[in-house]
Design a protein around this motif. Structure first.
Motif, PDB file in Angstrom:
ATOM      1  N   ALA A  32      40.794  34.930  42.670  1.00 56.94           N
ATOM      2  CA  ALA A  32      39.612  34.405  42.016  1.00 56.94           C
ATOM      3  C   ALA A  32      38.920  35.433  41.119  1.00 56.94           C
ATOM      4  O   ALA A  32      38.248  35.112  40.333  1.00 56.94           O
ATOM      5  CB  ALA A  32      38.816  33.765  43.273  1.00 56.94           C
ATOM      6  N   LEU A  33      38.951  36.703  41.703  1.00 59.14           N
ATOM      7  CA  LEU A  33      38.069  37.803  41.179  1.00 59.14           C
ATOM      8  C   LEU A  33      38.718  37.877  39.658  1.00 59.14           C
ATOM      9  O   LEU A  33      38.170  38.420  38.683  1.00 59.14           O
ATOM     10  CB  LEU A  33      38.133  38.828  42.037  1.00 59.14           C
ATOM     11  N   SER A  34      40.054  38.061  39.807  1.00 60.71           N
ATOM     12  CA  SER A  34      40.886  37.976  38.639  1.00 60.71           C
ATOM     13  C   SER A  34      40.533  37.204  37.471  1.00 60.71           C
ATOM     14  O   SER A  34      40.286  37.443  36.346  1.00 60.71           O
ATOM     15  CB  SER A  34      42.308  38.051  38.826  1.00 60.71           C
ATOM     16  N   SER A  35      40.453  35.762  38.037  1.00 61.48           N
ATOM     17  CA  SER A  35      40.098  34.989  36.835  1.00 61.48           C
ATOM     18  C   SER A  35      38.480  34.888  36.497  1.00 61.48           C
ATOM     19  O   SER A  35      38.380  34.870  35.215  1.00 61.48           O
ATOM     20  CB  SER A  35      40.058  33.365  37.500  1.00 61.48           C
ATOM     21  N   LEU A  36      37.745  35.338  37.338  1.00 60.51           N
ATOM     22  CA  LEU A  36      36.317  35.721  36.950  1.00 60.51           C
ATOM     23  C   LEU A  36      36.199  36.913  36.133  1.00 60.51           C
ATOM     24  O   LEU A  36      35.375  36.494  35.066  1.00 60.51           O
ATOM     25  CB  LEU A  36      35.449  35.876  38.258  1.00 60.51           C
TER      26      LEU A  36
END
Length: 306
Positions: A121-125
């Motif tokens: 999720a952090l990577s996409s954000l």
């Protein structure tokens, strides 16, 4: 239950009901608690107090401010079975214990048994955060529906797996291939490091200098077999190295035995290379160019604690 995230949009993990548009609160803890209370009603995350304590515990270990506009507090809970997101925005700004105020808080809760989900999720954000201006504008929106549409229009999809670039540090201290032993010793001491990568003029990784190799140069094998150390009580071998440190080129002590992975390699490959090479750091490459490093403490923190 495992979550297969290869085609999951980030916006699918929350709805407008999970967004607090223009929170009246300006302090980190109050905003986090407000989001958790909303998620407890909408998503059934369990005990709010325990979730709040888990989020704050994570905040103690490292800043979760992702950029000048956005903070991403998070926690792992054993009361949920999928990733849950709650958002709060503020035109005024929220004091997140950082040098600057943030205007959007994206709170992420992940199941305890899915260590990769938060990193995905952090990577996409992080990809969305490359457009800081857009986030600043989204923080000024007046309705939760508009904020949700901002994320949905972004079309950000969770990557199918966490890769090396998601967990690496790009704050690299490196030697040049035309440096001498003197520069290596200075960096070992100044930065408290035991391994230093060596790059050429193009930034390509060409070797690694290890402090233990330096010790081997100072104390060759025959000394290790000596029972009587009286001839070297005053560090005579070190004095010899010291006298020649300015003319000893790194090529003489540089090793080719080190662990590397491509930046898009699955993060689990980092763990494999660490174990295989019996090392506590893996260098991350874009082609041949050195772009990052993952240390064992970083890996454990990212995968088991973050």
């Amino acid at each position: 239950m495992a979550t297969h995230s290869s085609s999951l949009h980030f916006s699918s993990f929350f709805s407008p009901d999970d967004i607090i548009c223009q929170t009246p609160y300006t302090e980190r803890d109050a905003v986090i608690r407000q989001i958790l209370e909303k998620l407890a009603l909408n998503r059934g995350i369990g005990n709010v107090k325990k979730a709040f304590e888990a989020v704050l515990e994570r905040e103690k270990s490292d800043s979760t401010v992702l950029s000048e506009c956005i903070a991403v507090p998070h926690a792992r809970l054993d009361t949920i079975h999928n990733l849950i997101v709650g958002i709060a925005t503020s035109k005024v700004g929220i004091d997140f214990h950082a040098p600057h105020k943030v205007h959007m808080v994206v709170l992420i809760l992940v199941p305890k048994d899915q260590p990769a989900l938060y990193l995905q999720a952090l990577s996409s954000l992080a990809k969305m955060c490359q457009n800081q201006g857009a986030f600043r504008e989204a923080a000024n929106l007046e309705s939760a529906e508009d904020v949700w549409r901002f994320f949905d229009r972004g079309g950000v999809i969770l990557p199918p797996y966490v890769c090396a670039r998601d967990i690496m540090s790009n704050d690299i201290i490196a030697l040049k291939d035309n440096d001498t032993l003197k520069q290596a010793i200075n960096l070992f001491i100044e930065h408290h490091l035991v391994d230093l990568p060596v790059v050429d003029r193009d930034g390509d990784l060409v070797g690694v200098v290890a402090a233990k190799e330096l010790m081997r140069v100072c104390l060759p094998d025959y000394i290790l077999w000596m029972d009587d150390l009286s001839p070297i009580l005053h560090f005579e071998p070190f004095a010899n190295v010291l006298a020649n440190e300015g003319i000893t080129w790194l090529a003489e002590i540089m090793s080719q035995n080190y662990a590397v992975v491509p930046e898009d390699a699955p993060a689990i490959q980092v763990a494999k290379e660490m174990t295989k090479k019996n090392t506590d750091r893996v260098y991350v490459l874009h082609g041949k160019k050195l772009v990052g490093v993952v240390t064992l403490p970083q890996f454990l923190n990212k995968v088991l604690r973050v």
